[in-house]
Design a protein around this motif. Structure first.
Motif, short mmCIF file in Angstrom:
data_model
loop_
_atom_site.label_atom_id
_atom_site.label_comp_id
_atom_site.label_asym_id
_atom_site.label_seq_id
_atom_site.Cartn_x
_atom_site.Cartn_y
_atom_site.Cartn_z
N SER A 198 -9.41 -6.07 -6.07
CA SER A 198 -9.22 -4.62 -6.08
C SER A 198 -10.56 -3.89 -5.91
O SER A 198 -10.67 -2.95 -5.12
CB SER A 198 -8.54 -4.22 -7.39
N GLU A 218 5.13 5.67 -4.86
CA GLU A 218 6.06 5.49 -5.98
C GLU A 218 5.32 5.60 -7.31
O GLU A 218 4.09 5.59 -7.35
CB GLU A 218 6.75 4.12 -5.88
N SER A 219 6.09 5.68 -8.40
CA SER A 219 5.48 5.76 -9.72
C SER A 219 4.75 4.45 -10.02
O SER A 219 5.02 3.41 -9.41
CB SER A 219 6.56 5.99 -10.78
N GLU A 220 3.82 4.52 -10.94
CA GLU A 220 3.04 3.33 -11.29
C GLU A 220 3.94 2.20 -11.79
O GLU A 220 3.77 1.04 -11.42
CB GLU A 220 1.99 3.68 -12.35
N ASP A 221 4.94 2.55 -12.63
CA ASP A 221 5.85 1.52 -13.15
C ASP A 221 6.67 0.87 -12.03
O ASP A 221 6.83 -0.35 -12.00
CB ASP A 221 6.81 2.12 -14.19
N GLU A 269 0.83 -1.21 0.00
CA GLU A 269 0.00 0.00 0.00
C GLU A 269 0.87 1.26 0.00
O GLU A 269 0.58 2.23 -0.70
CB GLU A 269 -0.94 0.00 1.20
N ALA A 314 5.89 0.71 -8.83
CA ALA A 314 4.99 -0.08 -7.98
C ALA A 314 4.64 -1.40 -8.67
O ALA A 314 4.63 -2.46 -8.04
CB ALA A 314 3.73 0.72 -7.67
N THR A 315 4.39 -1.35 -9.97
CA THR A 315 4.06 -2.57 -10.73
C THR A 315 5.24 -3.54 -10.72
O THR A 315 5.06 -4.75 -10.51
CB THR A 315 3.66 -2.22 -12.18
N VAL A 371 2.53 1.66 -3.52
CA VAL A 371 1.54 2.11 -4.50
C VAL A 371 1.22 3.59 -4.30
O VAL A 371 1.08 4.35 -5.26
CB VAL A 371 0.26 1.24 -4.44
#
Length: 165
Positions: free
Chosen positions: A149, A104-107, A98, A109-110, A101
């Protein structure tokens, strides 16, 4: 003295019982039936995680030590024993995840999420990275992940919405 595995099982049962007693045996108005299980709903409530010591930049540069995520992996294993949806719910409620996400940036975090899932599959299913990536990209996992989600979004919306009376 009992084996470590037996002690762990006893601790889980005690944790489950304590949580059941605190919550008055069963929760009414649960967003999804699988969340009625205290091992799935808020599975990390009783786990001490010091988010102030979490260093994402270090993980990005050097990778992560799977031992640091044992609480997550063990809880995911319990969830997976119930259903893939339960496992995804546990995964998505992990406080470190959590935090990543949110901050951090989406990339990034992914990538972190993929790393955790690949490691989990390697530990508990003896899969290599390619097999784990195929599983993550598969329809069953994707459907369970997306449903988890949505369930958590509804649960969180309910938690922040004042009760009407």
């Amino acid at each position: 003295m009992a084996s470590a595995e037996k002690q762990q099982k006893r601790a889980k049962r005690a944790k489950f019982k304590a949580k059941q007693n605190r919550s008055g045996k069963s929760k009414v108005n649960v967003v999804h039936p699988v969340l009625a299980n205290p091992l799935i709903d808020e599975p990390f409530d009783d786990v001490e995680i010091d988010l102030s010591t979490f260093d994402f930049k270090d993980i990005e540069e050097n990778g992560f030590d799977p031992a640091h995520f044992d609480d997550l992996f063990q809880a995911m294993k319990v969830g997976e024993g119930i259903s893939l949806l339960a496992m995804c719910l546990v995964f998505l409620q992990y406080p470190v995840l959590e935090l990543v996400v949110a901050e951090e940036s989406e990339d990034a975090a992914t990538d972190f999420m993929m790393g955790l899932l690949i490691t989990y599959r390697g530990i508990f299913h003896d899969e290599d990275e390619e097999a784990a990536v195929n599983w993550i990209g598969g329809e069953s996992f994707q459907n369970a992940y997306n449903e988890a989600s949505i369930i958590l979004q509804k649960k969180n919306a309910r938690a922040t919405t004042p009760a009407r009376g």
